[in-house]
Design a protein around this motif. Structure first.
Motif, PDB file in Angstrom:
ATOM      1  N   ASN B 262      -0.119  -9.437  -3.004  1.00 39.63           N
ATOM      2  CA  ASN B 262      -0.749  -8.116  -3.026  1.00 39.63           C
ATOM      3  C   ASN B 262      -2.269  -8.223  -3.190  1.00 39.63           C
ATOM      4  O   ASN B 262      -3.030  -7.531  -2.517  1.00 39.63           O
ATOM      5  CB  ASN B 262      -0.144  -7.278  -4.163  1.00 39.63           C
ATOM      6  CG  ASN B 262      -0.411  -5.800  -4.002  1.00 39.63           C
ATOM      7  OD1 ASN B 262      -0.166  -5.241  -2.938  1.00 39.63           O
ATOM      8  ND2 ASN B 262      -0.925  -5.174  -5.037  1.00 39.63           N
ATOM      9  N   TRP B 313      -0.832   5.307  -8.991  1.00 37.42           N
ATOM     10  CA  TRP B 313       0.391   4.569  -8.652  1.00 37.42           C
ATOM     11  C   TRP B 313       1.070   4.012  -9.903  1.00 37.42           C
ATOM     12  O   TRP B 313       2.298   3.992  -9.995  1.00 37.42           O
ATOM     13  CB  TRP B 313       0.097   3.441  -7.662  1.00 37.42           C
ATOM     14  CG  TRP B 313      -0.389   3.916  -6.329  1.00 37.42           C
ATOM     15  CD1 TRP B 313      -1.529   3.536  -5.689  1.00 37.42           C
ATOM     16  CD2 TRP B 313       0.248   4.866  -5.450  1.00 37.42           C
ATOM     17  NE1 TRP B 313      -1.656   4.183  -4.491  1.00 37.42           N
ATOM     18  CE2 TRP B 313      -0.576   5.010  -4.313  1.00 37.42           C
ATOM     19  CE3 TRP B 313       1.423   5.614  -5.528  1.00 37.42           C
ATOM     20  CZ2 TRP B 313      -0.258   5.858  -3.262  1.00 37.42           C
ATOM     21  CZ3 TRP B 313       1.738   6.464  -4.478  1.00 37.42           C
ATOM     22  CH2 TRP B 313       0.909   6.580  -3.359  1.00 37.42           C
ATOM     23  N   TYR B 326       6.643  -1.302  -6.211  1.00 35.18           N
ATOM     24  CA  TYR B 326       6.146  -2.505  -5.523  1.00 35.18           C
ATOM     25  C   TYR B 326       6.696  -2.597  -4.096  1.00 35.18           C
ATOM     26  O   TYR B 326       6.064  -3.187  -3.218  1.00 35.18           O
ATOM     27  CB  TYR B 326       6.456  -3.778  -6.326  1.00 35.18           C
ATOM     28  CG  TYR B 326       5.371  -4.061  -7.348  1.00 35.18           C
ATOM     29  CD1 TYR B 326       4.229  -4.763  -7.008  1.00 35.18           C
ATOM     30  CD2 TYR B 326       5.461  -3.558  -8.640  1.00 35.18           C
ATOM     31  CE1 TYR B 326       3.220  -4.981  -7.918  1.00 35.18           C
ATOM     32  CE2 TYR B 326       4.458  -3.769  -9.570  1.00 35.18           C
ATOM     33  CZ  TYR B 326       3.337  -4.487  -9.193  1.00 35.18           C
ATOM     34  OH  TYR B 326       2.327  -4.690 -10.096  1.00 35.18           O
ATOM     35  N   TYR B 329       4.080  -0.599  -2.425  1.00 29.41           N
ATOM     36  CA  TYR B 329       2.819  -1.358  -2.277  1.00 29.41           C
ATOM     37  C   TYR B 329       2.934  -2.366  -1.127  1.00 29.41           C
ATOM     38  O   TYR B 329       2.032  -2.487  -0.300  1.00 29.41           O
ATOM     39  CB  TYR B 329       2.484  -2.149  -3.541  1.00 29.41           C
ATOM     40  CG  TYR B 329       2.243  -1.342  -4.795  1.00 29.41           C
ATOM     41  CD1 TYR B 329       1.878  -0.007  -4.754  1.00 29.41           C
ATOM     42  CD2 TYR B 329       2.383  -1.944  -6.056  1.00 29.41           C
ATOM     43  CE1 TYR B 329       1.663   0.709  -5.917  1.00 29.41           C
ATOM     44  CE2 TYR B 329       2.164  -1.231  -7.225  1.00 29.41           C
ATOM     45  CZ  TYR B 329       1.809   0.097  -7.149  1.00 29.41           C
ATOM     46  OH  TYR B 329       1.598   0.797  -8.309  1.00 29.41           O
ATOM     47  N   GLY B 333       2.296  -1.031   2.512  1.00 28.94           N
ATOM     48  CA  GLY B 333       1.057  -1.794   2.696  1.00 28.94           C
ATOM     49  C   GLY B 333       1.125  -2.668   3.945  1.00 28.94           C
ATOM     50  O   GLY B 333       0.160  -2.780   4.699  1.00 28.94           O
ATOM     51  N   PHE B 361      -3.189   0.493  -3.030  1.00 30.94           N
ATOM     52  CA  PHE B 361      -2.036  -0.341  -3.389  1.00 30.94           C
ATOM     53  C   PHE B 361      -2.495  -1.613  -4.105  1.00 30.94           C
ATOM     54  O   PHE B 361      -1.819  -2.123  -5.002  1.00 30.94           O
ATOM     55  CB  PHE B 361      -1.218  -0.709  -2.144  1.00 30.94           C
ATOM     56  CG  PHE B 361      -0.483   0.456  -1.532  1.00 30.94           C
ATOM     57  CD1 PHE B 361      -0.205   1.599  -2.273  1.00 30.94           C
ATOM     58  CD2 PHE B 361      -0.068   0.430  -0.203  1.00 30.94           C
ATOM     59  CE1 PHE B 361       0.476   2.680  -1.711  1.00 30.94           C
ATOM     60  CE2 PHE B 361       0.613   1.500   0.371  1.00 30.94           C
ATOM     61  CZ  PHE B 361       0.873   2.623  -0.387  1.00 30.94           C
ATOM     62  N   GLY B 365      -1.199  -2.409  -7.746  1.00 31.92           N
ATOM     63  CA  GLY B 365      -0.505  -3.673  -8.057  1.00 31.92           C
ATOM     64  C   GLY B 365      -1.004  -4.294  -9.342  1.00 31.92           C
ATOM     65  O   GLY B 365      -0.214  -4.795 -10.157  1.00 31.92           O
TER      66      GLY B 365
END
Lengths: 55, 470
Positions: B262, B313, B326, B329, B333, B361, B365
């Protein structure tokens, strides 16, 4: 979600029982201390970002 | 040892308002977030030391590597000694780093800048970053994502504050410097003065954080909070896993991969944000339809998305759960990255929107991972475990730019690149996000053999709270 003073329950909360030391004013002051510079940064960045659409 | 900084002295009295803890955490994170505003004076240092961009860029890299290392090494110490001592120690290192760095600039000794801002300041970064995290999780067991999101948002916000403030102060210290004039560069002495100013201001700000922060008394919980409501959620444990045991679990390393992927993907955009938007909209004649000032605005917009993502988030994860957020994300993402690579050049609005989503994101994260760790390993040594996990950030900080710069160097000359030149690097990031997505899907509850025996965990807590364990 608890949104009050957060006095809470449990060992610590039961131990004293006096008036809360941390007043709302202290919380407001604490948040202002970090909020003012953060707001300055956000405003400056928004002004800079606006150039993406105007510049 | 200063008794005032003892963990026992920072136990909250009855009636303490927990909403004082987030500003204490923010005070520290707003200061150390300055590390992301180093680009403001990068050219000044290049000119002052008469070296290349790489030699000055190394200062930032050293600081980020030291952040990960010190967080990993000092995590257990932070958990044991509490947030007040950790914040004070962080302030000491961070402020000393500025002062030694200023000395290096004033005496034109680059190694002192490496040692000061890079090594010493980097240690302050790592300790400061993790110092409030486990405390916030304990104060907000009902909303851990919101709590850590607020603090870690401060790290993103720190750059927003430091960047314009640095520009103004540099103009004050060097009257010949005009930031609105292209090519104007402040003198090295002005940067040294800026470092000293930051040292003083940050010392005061971080001292406020250390003085204000409190740990909850053993057994404390918020009014109306029912721990059973948390226990009933999937992947949320009531057991305690030590930091030593945590790194032996597959869950820790799966999360390490998730964070690494991430962060690397986010850095892929952050690293090149300004030239990237200009290159994506470069015409056949070699000129870009996006002006330099507009590209600067794009960088500002990404900073906002990064900061907002940390709060929004991470708070959302309290509602939908850590594993699903996640999946967003990494999954969304991944799609956003692929769209950016394939269609980003078709519309400026689309390009900006996709990049902002990716950066939100990236921030999310960072902010959600402490709560994810709390869910999987419990609150017992979550600060120490978080510290160890941040080595993924350090690794991504080195690998991310290497991937992007490596691909771009092979594609052509900076200033003449087009959208196509970015495609291999961006599609590599898509693949990385896919790896992270699979790693997140594989996360399962931690096996019982890694759990601490209940009496041992209770005894440890009792020692830390002066024998008040119930």
């Amino acid at each position: 979600m608890s949104t009050g003073t957060g006095a809470g329950t449990g060992a610590g909360a039961a131990a004293g029982g006096g008036a809360p030391r941390s007043s709302t004013a202290r919380v407001a002051l604490g948040w202002a201390l970090v909020g003012v510079p953060l707001a300055y940064g956000v405003v400056e960045t928004v002004l800079r970002a606006s150039k993406l659409f105007t510049g | 040892m200063v008794p005032l900084l003892d963990r026992r002295r920072s136990i909250a009295p009855p009636g303490f308002n927990r909403w004082l803890v987030p500003p204490a955490a923010l005070a520290v994170h707003l200061c150390i977030g300055q590390v992301y505003a180093t680009s403001v004076y990068k050219n000044a240092l290049v000119q002052h030391f008469e070296v290349g961009n790489t030699e000055i860029g190394v200062v930032f890299s050293i600081a980020i590597v030291m952040l990960g290392l010190s967080a990993a090494v000092a995590g257990t110490w932070v958990d044991r000694n509490g947030p007040r001592r950790a914040m004070a120690t962080s302030a000491l290192f961070w402020v000393t780093g500025f002062l030694v760095g200023a000395l290096g600039i004033a005496t034109s000794q680059l190694w002192l800048l490496y040692l000061g801002y890079g090594v010493i300041g980097g240690i302050g970064l790592g300790i400061g970053y993790i110092s409030p995290v486990s405390t916030l999780i304990k104060w907000f067991p009902d909303r851990p994502g919101l709590a850590t999101g607020m603090a870690i948002m401060g790290f993103g916000g720190g750059a927003l504050v430091a960047s314009p403030l640095s520009t103004r102060l540099l103009g004050l210290y060097d009257p010949d410097y005009d930031s609105s004039v292209a090519g104007s560069v402040p003198a090295g002495d002005a940067v040294a003065m800026l470092f000293v100013t930051f040292a003083v201001a940050h010392a005061l700000f971080m001292a406020f954080g250390a003085a204000t922060v409190r740990v909850p008394a053993e057994g404390w919980r918020p009014d109306g909070f029912d721990p059973a409501s948390v226990r009933s959620k999937a992947l949320v444990t009531t057991a305690s896993v030590s930091a030593r045991n945590a790194i032996r679990t597959p869950q820790f390393w799966l999360l390490w991969v998730v964070l690494f992927c991430n962060v690397t993907a986010g850095i892929g955009v952050l690293e090149q944000a300004s030239p990237m938007i200009q290159d994506f909209f470069r015409g056949a004649d070699g000129t870009s339809s996006v002006a330099v000032a507009a590209a600067g605005g794009f960088v500002g917009l990404l900073s906002m998305a990064n900061m907002a993502g940390r709060f929004v988030w991470s708070s959302t994860s309290d509602v939908i759960g850590r594993k699903p957020i996640y999946l967003v994300y990494l999954g969304v993402g991944l799609v956003a990255y692929a769209l950016l690579a394939l269609f980003g050049q078709t519309s400026t609005a689309l390009f900006v929107l996709l990049a902002a989503v990716i950066l939100s994101f990236y921030g999310g994260g960072f902010a959600t991972v402490p709560a994810y760790l709390r869910d999987l390993f419990g609150t017992f040594q979550v600060g120490a475990i978080h510290g160890r996990l941040l080595t993924a950030w350090s690794t991504a900080g080195v690998v991310g730019p290497l991937i992007v710069n490596g691909f771009l160097d092979a594609q052509g000359t900076p200033g003449r690149l087009t959208a196509e030149a970015y495609r291999p690097a961006l599609l590599t990031m898509v693949a990385l996000l896919a790896v992270g997505l699979v790693a997140n899907l594989l996360v399962r509850p931690v096996a019982a053999r890694f759990h601490e025996p209940a009496p041992a965990a209770e005894r440890e807590r009792g020692e830390r709270t002066g024998g008040r364990a119930s």
